[in-house]
Each structure stands twice: as C-alpha cells, then as structure tokens.
Design a protein around this motif. Structure first.
Motif, PDB file in Angstrom:
ATOM      1  N   ASP A  80       0.779  -1.761   0.072  1.00 62.40           N
ATOM      2  CA  ASP A  80      -0.220  -0.288  -0.148  1.00 62.40           C
ATOM      3  C   ASP A  80       0.761   0.805   0.395  1.00 62.40           C
ATOM      4  OD1 ASP A  80       0.689  -0.635   2.662  1.00 62.40           O
ATOM      5  OD2 ASP A  80      -1.085   0.392   3.832  1.00 62.40           O
ATOM      6  N   GLU A  81       2.068   1.255   0.945  1.00 60.33           N
ATOM      7  CA  GLU A  81       2.387   2.784   0.297  1.00 60.33           C
ATOM      8  C   GLU A  81       3.575   2.726  -0.343  1.00 60.33           C
ATOM      9  OE1 GLU A  81       4.498   2.593   5.029  1.00 60.33           O
ATOM     10  OE2 GLU A  81       5.332   0.883   4.495  1.00 60.33           O
ATOM     11  N   GLU A  84       1.281   4.301  -3.088  1.00 61.71           N
ATOM     12  CA  GLU A  84       1.475   5.969  -3.618  1.00 61.71           C
ATOM     13  C   GLU A  84       2.509   6.486  -3.872  1.00 61.71           C
ATOM     14  OE1 GLU A  84      -0.644   7.760  -1.105  1.00 61.71           O
ATOM     15  OE2 GLU A  84      -2.238   6.134  -1.353  1.00 61.71           O
ATOM     16  N   LYS A  87       2.163   6.758  -7.609  1.00 59.77           N
ATOM     17  CA  LYS A  87       1.228   7.309  -8.361  1.00 59.77           C
ATOM     18  C   LYS A  87       2.544   8.623  -8.653  1.00 59.77           C
ATOM     19  CE  LYS A  87      -2.279   6.564  -5.188  1.00 59.77           C
ATOM     20  NZ  LYS A  87      -3.711   7.195  -4.131  1.00 59.77           N
ATOM     21  N   HIS A 115      -7.095   6.168  -9.174  1.00 64.53           N
ATOM     22  CA  HIS A 115      -6.387   7.185  -8.096  1.00 64.53           C
ATOM     23  C   HIS A 115      -7.434   9.271  -8.012  1.00 64.53           C
ATOM     24  CE1 HIS A 115      -4.439   4.267  -7.475  1.00 64.53           C
ATOM     25  NE2 HIS A 115      -4.214   4.103  -8.871  1.00 64.53           N
TER      26      HIS A 115
END
Length: 250
Positions: A80-81, A84, A87, A115
C-alpha cells in the motif's frame, strides 16, 4: 552530498545489486537524477537496463542497496505504501502495454478513475487534454488493435502522464518502430519534457534519439556503469568500448 541534497533529488539509486540465480545483473549501481533532467541508459542487451527500471518502480526488489523516490526509500515497502509512491511515477512500457479490451480513451482514463476524484465531465476533459498533448485526441474511441505501434506508444505516454507524475520512466520507447516514427516519439518526449520538466530515465538502444533527448547518458556494461556524462563526454571517453558503442550515432 548532504542528506538534504539527496532528498531533493527525485531519483537516487545507491549500491544496488541484483542477481538471478548465478547471474549477476546489477553489480553496485549508483545513479541520481535531478528534477527536469533526462538521463538515458544505454548498453547491450542483457546488461540490466530494464531490470533497473523495474527496481525503481518496485516491480522487483534489489538484493541489496537503496532506491529513493522523492526522498522516500522504496525497498522493503509494504504494497500500500509502495502504491502511494508509484502515483508519482509514470512508466511507459516497451510495448505500451495497453488494455486490449479498452478504447484509447478508456486506457488513459484508467489510472484517473482509480486514483483521482474527478467528475465525469472533468475526467472526459482530462483524457482529451492528455491525448491532445501526444497528438491522439482524434482516436480516443478506437481500440488499441486498430492503431499503429507508434500510436500505441503515444497513448501509453498519455496514460503515463495521467496523474501528473514527478518521475517518468521509459523502457525502449522507440523499440519496434520505423526510423521516422522513432524520431517522432523522441521529439514528442523532448517536447513534453521541455513543457513539464520532470525527472526522466530512458532505457534505449536508439543512439540517435538518445543524443537528441538526453541531458546525460550512462553506459552500462557487465552490471556496472562504465561511463556517464553528456553525449560529447562519452564520445571522447578514453574507454574503447564506449567510443565504439557510440559510433553509430555519427
């Protein structure tokens, strides 16, 4: 180089090693890319150029070493990190990697739907704007199979730009294209870079295009960076392999 200077750099790679079984692919790679700079990585097939890009975007893990994107260490991050961080990174795959079942417009809209909180009207406007920036706005309703390889690369580039990334990675952007189309893609990358000033890494075998689009080049050989600098620096390298490699550009 102080710590604060490192953090300001969009891409910092330190002492990165990667092996597959008994084969060492990267043998302690050090690289840094400034904001607005295009670094092109050259080298013979199998020297680890594309592997390095996959490590930078987190598709593979290095055996050891450090990779930082905008000051954030990505090695060992939870998914999940890592997502980020991703992106902030636009990636143009070697063969564009468009979704066959989606139209050109839907391909570009895909990361925005996931997103970005946009209304239907805003999404439509953003997709049109992105496709216009690569000269493909008239083809947004076409399927990928109905457009040429060069056009697919343009659509892939529009999709890579969708989230306005700080970092752009290009894996063989002109591979499989005829010389005229390859030059057009190179000119498009150069034009977009002049407008957007992102940190870019380009992996390519296309030496004429590398000469055109690059601020700096790095030549890889045997898992190491053999030479690094401007095109002129490499042309005047005392290393015979470096000068022979660039001979095709004259």
């Amino acid at each position: 180089m102080g710590k604060s200077e490192e953090i300001e750099r969009p891409i910092v790679v330190k002492a990165v090693h990667k092996s597959f079984g008994d084969q060492t692919v990267l043998n302690g790679i050090d690289l840094a890319v400034e904001g607005g700079e295009t670094l092109t990585i050259l080298g013979r097939s199998g020297t680890g150029k594309s592997v390095l890009l996959k490590l930078i975007i987190g598709l593979q893990e290095p055996d050891s070493g450090s990779i930082q994107i905008q000051g954030k260490e990505i090695t060992g991050l939870a998914l999940d990190e890592l997502n980020e961080v991703r992106k902030k990174v636009g990636f143009l795959f070697q063969y564009a990697a468009l979704y066959d079942s989606l139209t050109v417009g839907e391909n570009v809209a895909f990361p925005l739907k996931r997103h970005a909180a946009l209304s239907a009207a805003e999404l439509k406007e953003r997709v049109y704007e992105l496709l216009s920036s690569v000269g493909m706005e008239q083809d947004l309703d076409k399927m990928p199979a109905k457009i040429s390889g060069g056009m697919q690369k343009r659509v892939g580039l529009a999709r890579a730009l969708a989230l306005d990334p700080d970092v752009l990675l290009f894996d063989e952007p002109t591979a499989g294209l005829d010389p005229i189309t390859a030059r057009e893609i190179g000119e498009l990358i150069l034009s977009l870079q002049e407008q957007r000033k992102r940190a870019c890494i380009v992996v390519t075998h296309d030496i004429p295009n590398a000469k055109t689009i690059s601020d700096r080049l790095a030549l890889m050989q045997g898992g190491n960076i053999l030479a690094e600098g401007t095109f002129k620096d490499l042309q005047h390298s005392p290393n015979e392999f470096v000068t022979r490699f660039l001979m095709n550009a004259s």
